[in-house]
Motif scaffolding. Structure first.
Motif, PDB file in Angstrom:
ATOM      1  N   UNK A 128       0.823  -1.207   0.000  1.00  0.00           N
ATOM      2  CA  UNK A 128       0.000   0.000   0.000  1.00  0.00           C
ATOM      3  C   UNK A 128       0.854   1.252   0.000  1.00  0.00           C
ATOM      4  N   UNK A 129       1.958   1.236   0.751  1.00  0.00           N
ATOM      5  CA  UNK A 129       2.821   2.407   0.800  1.00  0.00           C
ATOM      6  C   UNK A 129       3.350   2.781  -0.565  1.00  0.00           C
ATOM      7  N   UNK A 130       3.752   1.785  -1.353  1.00  0.00           N
ATOM      8  CA  UNK A 130       4.257   2.051  -2.696  1.00  0.00           C
ATOM      9  C   UNK A 130       3.164   2.572  -3.617  1.00  0.00           C
ATOM     10  N   UNK A 131       1.930   2.151  -3.368  1.00  0.00           N
ATOM     11  CA  UNK A 131       0.809   2.582  -4.204  1.00  0.00           C
ATOM     12  C   UNK A 131       0.464   4.048  -3.982  1.00  0.00           C
ATOM     13  N   UNK A 132       0.545   4.499  -2.732  1.00  0.00           N
ATOM     14  CA  UNK A 132       0.083   5.856  -2.415  1.00  0.00           C
ATOM     15  C   UNK A 132       1.210   6.867  -2.250  1.00  0.00           C
ATOM     16  N   UNK A 133       2.448   6.414  -2.092  1.00  0.00           N
ATOM     17  CA  UNK A 133       3.565   7.340  -1.848  1.00  0.00           C
ATOM     18  C   UNK A 133       3.720   8.329  -3.000  1.00  0.00           C
ATOM     19  N   UNK A 134       3.770   9.619  -2.661  1.00  0.00           N
ATOM     20  CA  UNK A 134       4.005  10.654  -3.657  1.00  0.00           C
ATOM     21  C   UNK A 134       2.859  10.902  -4.617  1.00  0.00           C
ATOM     22  N   UNK A 135       1.645  10.483  -4.248  1.00  0.00           N
ATOM     23  CA  UNK A 135       0.505  10.622  -5.169  1.00  0.00           C
ATOM     24  C   UNK A 135      -0.297  11.900  -4.963  1.00  0.00           C
ATOM     25  N   UNK A 136      -0.044  12.627  -3.889  1.00  0.00           N
ATOM     26  CA  UNK A 136      -0.863  13.808  -3.560  1.00  0.00           C
ATOM     27  C   UNK A 136      -0.142  15.082  -3.958  1.00  0.00           C
ATOM     28  N   UNK A 137      -0.777  15.876  -4.782  1.00  0.00           N
ATOM     29  CA  UNK A 137      -0.209  17.153  -5.207  1.00  0.00           C
ATOM     30  C   UNK A 137      -0.421  18.214  -4.127  1.00  0.00           C
ATOM     31  N   UNK A 138       0.620  18.990  -3.799  1.00  0.00           N
ATOM     32  CA  UNK A 138       0.451  20.059  -2.808  1.00  0.00           C
ATOM     33  C   UNK A 138      -0.634  21.057  -3.201  1.00  0.00           C
ATOM     34  N   UNK A 139      -0.798  21.300  -4.499  1.00  0.00           N
ATOM     35  CA  UNK A 139      -1.801  22.264  -4.956  1.00  0.00           C
ATOM     36  C   UNK A 139      -3.221  21.783  -4.689  1.00  0.00           C
ATOM     37  N   UNK A 140      -3.406  20.477  -4.550  1.00  0.00           N
ATOM     38  CA  UNK A 140      -4.719  19.928  -4.209  1.00  0.00           C
ATOM     39  C   UNK A 140      -4.840  19.675  -2.711  1.00  0.00           C
ATOM     40  N   UNK A 141      -3.717  19.358  -2.067  1.00  0.00           N
ATOM     41  CA  UNK A 141      -3.744  19.095  -0.633  1.00  0.00           C
ATOM     42  C   UNK A 141      -4.080  20.354   0.163  1.00  0.00           C
ATOM     43  N   UNK A 142      -3.525  21.507  -0.257  1.00  0.00           N
ATOM     44  CA  UNK A 142      -3.744  22.753   0.484  1.00  0.00           C
ATOM     45  C   UNK A 142      -5.224  23.136   0.564  1.00  0.00           C
ATOM     46  N   UNK A 143      -5.971  23.157  -0.554  1.00  0.00           N
ATOM     47  CA  UNK A 143      -7.407  23.474  -0.443  1.00  0.00           C
ATOM     48  C   UNK A 143      -8.157  22.487   0.438  1.00  0.00           C
ATOM     49  N   UNK A 144      -7.768  21.207   0.381  1.00  0.00           N
ATOM     50  CA  UNK A 144      -8.423  20.198   1.222  1.00  0.00           C
ATOM     51  C   UNK A 144      -8.202  20.501   2.695  1.00  0.00           C
TER      52      UNK A 144
END
Length: 273
Positions: free
Chosen positions: A177-193
């Motif tokens: 699971x770690x390999x699947x999700x690692x580095x998948x989130x963009x800061x530009x999308x994380x900040x609004x969330x």
């Protein structure tokens, strides 16, 4: 070529989030890195839903005069049951890996083993006791304060997953699971969330306090609790990346429980003030 319906990718991400982060009967329809990234962006919503379910149980027991301690135990137990103890297991495994003081490859093998060692047991017991004690104090201050504390903490823990999966975060293993999700989130999308979550929880805390001076104090407390939870989880993440070379599913689970526990401690202090 098959054209996907509008919103199909978002729905697949939502299914991934609830299907992997909870026991709710949601079927995961896609398992790829883009879907995993969208799922992590949905993780705060998972925290809200699980927190509300746990708070309903604990709040109900509190209203029935079961006492603050019983209400707190019910909430913590419900959150564990709603996730099959996934994050608690991750916390225990990471504690064993860090406590072993072995090279990264050996520590990762220790974390992957099915049994729990002494470090894992100790950290697990302390974390659960801390969560129950903090929630009981919040319920002592008021039923709504305890119930909101559950939602706040559960959401904070899942919000920490965004930090753990930001672009540039490596995976400690080539699979899992770690390999699947690692580095998948963009800061530009994380900040609004993060900002939307902060606004929603702050406004809810203010409403719980009655929109007056007490409400403002609780709103500040909620925001500080969330900030402290995220900071604690981030510190753990940094240490695990240095120690193991990246993240694993266990590291993400440990981040959830660390963020949850830290948020509960801070919230209990404000609720009881």
């Amino acid at each position: 070529m098959v054209r996907r319906k509008p919103g199909a990718a978002a729905v697949a991400g939502l299914r991934f989030a609830f299907g992997t982060l909870s026991v709710l009967p949601v079927r995961v329809t896609r398992w790829d890195r883009p879907t995993a990234g969208r799922a992590m962006l949905c993780s705060p919503l998972v925290g809200i839903v699980l927190g509300v379910l746990a708070a309903a149980l604990g709040g109900g027991l509190d209203r029935l005069r079961g006492g603050s301690l019983l209400a707190a135990v019910a909430c913590v137990g419900a959150l564990a049951a709603l996730t099959r103890g996934l994050h608690l297991d991750g916390l225990a495994d990471v504690a064993d890996g860090l406590g072993s003081n072995k090279p990264p490859a050996t520590a990762l093998k220790i974390m992957k083993a099915s049994d729990i060692g002494p470090f894992g047991v100790l950290v697990l017991v302390l974390a659960l006791l801390t969560q129950v004690a903090a929630l009981a104090r919040a319920f002592d201050a008021g039923g709504w304060l305890g119930a909101f504390g559950v939602v706040l903490a559960a959401t904070t823990g899942r919000l920490a997953l965004l930090r753990g999966c930001l672009h540039g975060t490596p995976s400690a293993r080539p699979e899992g699971l770690g390999a699947t999700v690692a580095g998948t989130v963009s800061p530009s999308l994380a900040l609004p969330t993060v900002l939307v979550t902060l606004s929603g929880l702050g406004a809810t805390a203010w409403a719980v306090g009655g929109f007056g001076g007490a409400g403002l104090r609780l709103a500040v407390g909620a925001l500080l609790a969330l900030a402290c939870g995220l900071a604690s989880a981030t510190l753990l993440l940094a240490h695990c990346v240095r120690r193991f070379g990246g993240i694993t599913g266990d590291v993400l689970g440990a981040m959830v429980e660390t963020g949850t526990t830290a948020a509960l401690i801070v919230w209990a202090l404000f609720a009881a003030a």
